[in-house]
Each structure stands twice: as C-alpha cells, then as structure tokens.
Design a protein around this motif. Structure first.
Motif, PDB file in Angstrom:
ATOM      1  N   UNK A   5       5.295  -7.574   6.890  1.00  0.00           N
ATOM      2  CA  UNK A   5       5.301  -7.613   5.466  1.00  0.00           C
ATOM      3  C   UNK A   5       4.604  -8.541   4.615  1.00  0.00           C
ATOM      4  N   UNK A   6       4.513  -9.882   4.910  1.00  0.00           N
ATOM      5  CA  UNK A   6       3.558 -10.592   4.510  1.00  0.00           C
ATOM      6  C   UNK A   6       1.987 -10.336   4.634  1.00  0.00           C
ATOM      7  N   UNK A   7       1.686  -9.967   5.746  1.00  0.00           N
ATOM      8  CA  UNK A   7       0.244  -9.309   5.989  1.00  0.00           C
ATOM      9  C   UNK A   7       0.053  -8.265   5.148  1.00  0.00           C
ATOM     10  N   UNK A   8       0.928  -7.256   4.973  1.00  0.00           N
ATOM     11  CA  UNK A   8       0.573  -6.165   4.009  1.00  0.00           C
ATOM     12  C   UNK A   8       0.482  -6.497   2.692  1.00  0.00           C
ATOM     13  N   UNK A   9       1.412  -7.454   2.027  1.00  0.00           N
ATOM     14  CA  UNK A   9       1.294  -7.790   0.758  1.00  0.00           C
ATOM     15  C   UNK A   9      -0.113  -8.695   0.495  1.00  0.00           C
ATOM     16  N   UNK A  10      -0.443  -9.385   1.423  1.00  0.00           N
ATOM     17  CA  UNK A  10      -1.863 -10.102   1.370  1.00  0.00           C
ATOM     18  C   UNK A  10      -2.951  -9.064   0.978  1.00  0.00           C
ATOM     19  N   UNK A  11      -2.958  -8.232   2.019  1.00  0.00           N
ATOM     20  CA  UNK A  11      -3.849  -7.092   2.174  1.00  0.00           C
ATOM     21  C   UNK A  11      -4.026  -6.446   0.716  1.00  0.00           C
ATOM     22  N   UNK A  12      -2.715  -6.204   0.187  1.00  0.00           N
ATOM     23  CA  UNK A  12      -2.735  -5.190  -1.188  1.00  0.00           C
ATOM     24  C   UNK A  12      -3.166  -6.318  -2.174  1.00  0.00           C
ATOM     25  N   UNK A  13      -2.776  -7.592  -1.965  1.00  0.00           N
ATOM     26  CA  UNK A  13      -3.374  -8.226  -3.258  1.00  0.00           C
ATOM     27  C   UNK A  13      -4.786  -8.523  -3.063  1.00  0.00           C
ATOM     28  N   UNK A  14      -5.186  -8.679  -1.792  1.00  0.00           N
ATOM     29  CA  UNK A  14      -6.599  -8.996  -1.568  1.00  0.00           C
ATOM     30  C   UNK A  14      -7.806  -7.923  -1.899  1.00  0.00           C
ATOM     31  N   UNK A  15      -7.262  -6.635  -1.822  1.00  0.00           N
ATOM     32  CA  UNK A  15      -7.993  -5.421  -1.750  1.00  0.00           C
ATOM     33  C   UNK A  15      -8.148  -4.607  -3.007  1.00  0.00           C
ATOM     34  N   UNK A  16      -6.600  -4.303  -3.323  1.00  0.00           N
ATOM     35  CA  UNK A  16      -6.526  -3.639  -4.580  1.00  0.00           C
ATOM     36  C   UNK A  16      -6.447  -4.446  -5.827  1.00  0.00           C
ATOM     37  N   UNK A  17      -7.190  -3.959  -6.736  1.00  0.00           N
ATOM     38  CA  UNK A  17      -7.433  -4.742  -8.116  1.00  0.00           C
ATOM     39  C   UNK A  17      -7.212  -3.610  -9.030  1.00  0.00           C
ATOM     40  N   UNK A  18      -6.038  -3.951 -10.004  1.00  0.00           N
ATOM     41  CA  UNK A  18      -5.789  -3.078 -11.232  1.00  0.00           C
ATOM     42  C   UNK A  18      -6.232  -3.748 -12.373  1.00  0.00           C
ATOM     43  N   UNK A  19      -6.839  -2.996 -13.127  1.00  0.00           N
ATOM     44  CA  UNK A  19      -7.299  -3.600 -14.353  1.00  0.00           C
ATOM     45  C   UNK A  19      -6.411  -4.122 -15.457  1.00  0.00           C
ATOM     46  N   UNK A  20      -5.102  -3.597 -15.292  1.00  0.00           N
ATOM     47  CA  UNK A  20      -4.260  -4.156 -16.119  1.00  0.00           C
ATOM     48  C   UNK A  20      -3.239  -5.157 -15.643  1.00  0.00           C
ATOM     49  N   UNK A 180      -7.052   3.189 -13.476  1.00  0.00           N
ATOM     50  CA  UNK A 180      -7.463   3.612 -12.230  1.00  0.00           C
ATOM     51  C   UNK A 180      -7.509   2.381 -11.299  1.00  0.00           C
ATOM     52  N   UNK A 181      -6.559   2.131 -10.452  1.00  0.00           N
ATOM     53  CA  UNK A 181      -6.613   1.227  -9.459  1.00  0.00           C
ATOM     54  C   UNK A 181      -8.041   0.858  -8.602  1.00  0.00           C
ATOM     55  N   UNK A 182      -8.494  -0.323  -8.514  1.00  0.00           N
ATOM     56  CA  UNK A 182     -10.024  -0.437  -7.848  1.00  0.00           C
ATOM     57  C   UNK A 182      -9.633  -1.319  -6.519  1.00  0.00           C
ATOM     58  N   UNK A 183     -10.377  -0.704  -5.818  1.00  0.00           N
ATOM     59  CA  UNK A 183     -10.289  -1.633  -4.215  1.00  0.00           C
ATOM     60  C   UNK A 183     -11.691  -2.121  -4.172  1.00  0.00           C
ATOM     61  N   UNK A 198     -16.082   3.836 -10.723  1.00  0.00           N
ATOM     62  CA  UNK A 198     -15.158   4.979 -10.063  1.00  0.00           C
ATOM     63  C   UNK A 198     -15.610   4.848  -8.552  1.00  0.00           C
ATOM     64  N   UNK A 199     -16.659   4.427  -8.090  1.00  0.00           N
ATOM     65  CA  UNK A 199     -16.848   4.699  -6.482  1.00  0.00           C
ATOM     66  C   UNK A 199     -15.870   3.416  -5.896  1.00  0.00           C
TER      67      UNK A 199
END
Length: 328
Positions: A5-20, A180-183, A198-199
């Motif tokens: 769960x910790x690894x998944x949370x880290x991956x989400x926080x490090x790769x997914x960027x949401x403008x808001x 739109x969430x950005x990775x 958008x890419x």
C-alpha cells in the motif's frame, strides 16, 4: 500488505499530477544543443524577435499616427500586427532564456498561458484574414457603396467578431482539460501547446481530441470558404470592370495580392509542419524547427509584405522615418 500500500501510494504521488492539488513544473525538452552552442540559438531567436518587434512596431505606430491610414484595410492590418506580436512574444523570449541559461523548466500556469497565447494567435490569424477578405470583397465589388457599408461601427464589429470567435474557440479548448490529471512532467517540444500538455494525461482524452480536431477543421475550412468566395467574386468583378478600364483590373489585383500572399504564407507554413511530422527520417531538431515556423515566419514577413506592396503604407513609413536636417 502495508508495504504494498505504501509503494502504491508513493507511485501515485510521484507520477500522477493533478492541477488542482498542487503546483506543477514542466520540463521542456527543447532543441538538442551540443554543450557550448546554446548562444547560437539565443542570438538566432534574438535576431528574429528584434526583426518582429521592429517591423511590426513600425507598421503599427505609422498606422496609429497617420490619420490618412485610419481606414478599414489598415485597421485590420493593425489587428494582424497585434496577432503577430502575441504569437512571437509567447514563444521567442522564453526560447531565448532557455537557450542562454539551459534552464528549461516552466510552471503550470506559465505553460497554460503560453499554450493559450499560441493557439489564440493561430485562430485569430485566420479570423482576421477572413475579415480582411470581406473588406477587400466590398472594396472591389461595391466600390461606390464601400464607405456606406464599411462604417466605423461595422469595422469595429468585424474586429470584435474576429477576436471573439478565436478566443471563444480556444477558451473552450482549454476549459475541457482544466481538471485532467497528468502523469509525468516532460513536454517533448520547444514550447507548450494543447497537444503537448494533453500528451501527459493519465488516460485517454477523446472529448478533447474530437473538439480540437473539429474546431481546427471548421475554423480552417470556414475561413478558406470565406476567402475563396470573396476572391472568386473579386476576380469576376475585376475582369468585368477591366474590360472598360484596364487600370481598374490592375488596381483590384494589386489591392488584393498582399492579403492573398499573407494567407498563402500562413497555409504553407502550416503545411510544412504537418508534412514534416509524417516523416520518421526527419530529425527531432528539424521537426521542432519546422514546428515554430508558424510562430516566427509570418510575424517577421507579414509587415514587410504590406510595407512593400502597399504604396500608401510604404510612403507613410518613409515619411515618418526620414530625418529632416534643417540648415543652421
């Protein structure tokens, strides 16, 4: 389970960027420049920007100062100058900074502002050229009623409509991907645009793609139809009138040639960009250079074309730039 769960949370926080959620800093890939050669690109961009500022600035100032040029054709030329300055200023100063310092990071809001300005420039260029075609059509086909039709109120309406259509199209375009969430954060281009931002989206964006393609097609096709219709009528009228007076036909073609050259220049630059992107054998640097042709070529060439072809504008420029030395 806790570690997963910790690894998944880290991956989400490090790769997914949401403008808001948090501010974003993009990294522009830019041109590949061998170490120590960044100054060459800087001076190249600086030279082009100086040409754009001087040429467009002179044309704008002369039209504003000279009351004899306060006519629909030159007012529309002034709008075209503003459009050219918007596009080149959105890209060239930051390109100079990146090439000189090597710092290619750009904040999220700055990236959106740059992309918005670039797309507004492209859309407004076409709508203003459409308004200019309408003005030339009235001038040649209805010469006796020209001043009654192209009143100051109608001229202002044409200018406002040209800018409003362009801005509305681009506002909707960017509103569609506001949340739109950005990775990732690497923009593989020289400047920011709707497509490059958008890419980085984490998932497919069909609505954005459909709207973007539809808007581009309808706007380009609509302006082409307006210009084609106007020039077919102009051609018919000039040939018909020219039977009685060859000077009428010559003046009609001279009046419209400048506008047509500017429109074709814009379309040729766009075609070069589209074709270059289809060939994998073309290097990335060449493709990126072609991609900014639409930003650097029309703004640098348009005022020169108008200054050379329009006798009134050329005469006014020479009059205001000539330094008269009075005898002591």
């Amino acid at each position: 389970m806790h570690e997963a769960g910790t690894a998944l949370l880290w991956m989400e926080n490090s790769t997914v960027v949401t403008p808001l959620r948090q501010p974003i800093v993009f990294e522009l890939e830019g041109f590949y420049i061998p170490p120590g050669n960044g100054s060459f690109l800087f001076f190249l961009a600086l030279f082009n920007y100086i040409v754009v500022l001087l040429a467009n600035g002179v044309v704008m100032c002369v039209i504003v100062i000279d009351k004899n040029l306060h006519r629909p054709m030159f007012v529309l030329v002034c709008n075209l100058v503003v459009c050219d300055l918007l596009g080149s200023t959105a890209v060239l100063p930051r390109l100079m900074m990146h090439s000189l310092t090597g710092e290619k990071r750009i904040g999220y809001m700055a990236a959106i502002a740059q992309a918005f300005s670039v797309h507004t420039y492209g859309a407004a260029m076409q709508t203003i050229l459409g308004a200019m075609a309408y003005d030339r059509y009235i001038a040649v086909c209805e010469p006796l009623r020209y001043h009654a039709i192209m009143t100051p109120a109608r001229l202002n309406a044409c200018c406002i409509l040209a800018w409003s259509v362009a801005l509305l199209c681009i506002i909707v375009l960017f509103a569609l991907h506001a949340n739109t969430p950005l990775c990732g954060n690497t923009i593989r281009h020289v400047y920011c645009s709707n497509r490059t931002i958008l890419s980085l989206a984490c998932g497919p964006t069909p609505i954005n793609n459909i709207y973007g393609l539809s808007m581009t097609w309808f706007l380009s096709t609509g302006i082409f139809v307006i210009i084609a219709f106007s020039y077919l009528r102009i051609l018919h009228a000039s040939v018909k009138q020219g039977r009685a007076d060859s000077r009428v036909r010559s003046k009609a073609f001279q009046t419209c040639s400048t506008h047509l050259v500017v429109y074709l220049l814009y379309q040729v630059a766009a075609l070069i960009i589209i074709v270059s992107q289809r060939f994998t054998s073309v290097s990335k640097n060449i493709k990126k250079f072609f991609s900014i042709l639409l930003i650097i070529m029309p703004p640098a060439v348009n005022p020169i074309i108008y200054g050379l072809v329009s006798k009134e504008l050329r005469a006014s420029i020479f009059k205001h730039l000539t330094i008269k030395v009075s005898p002591k």
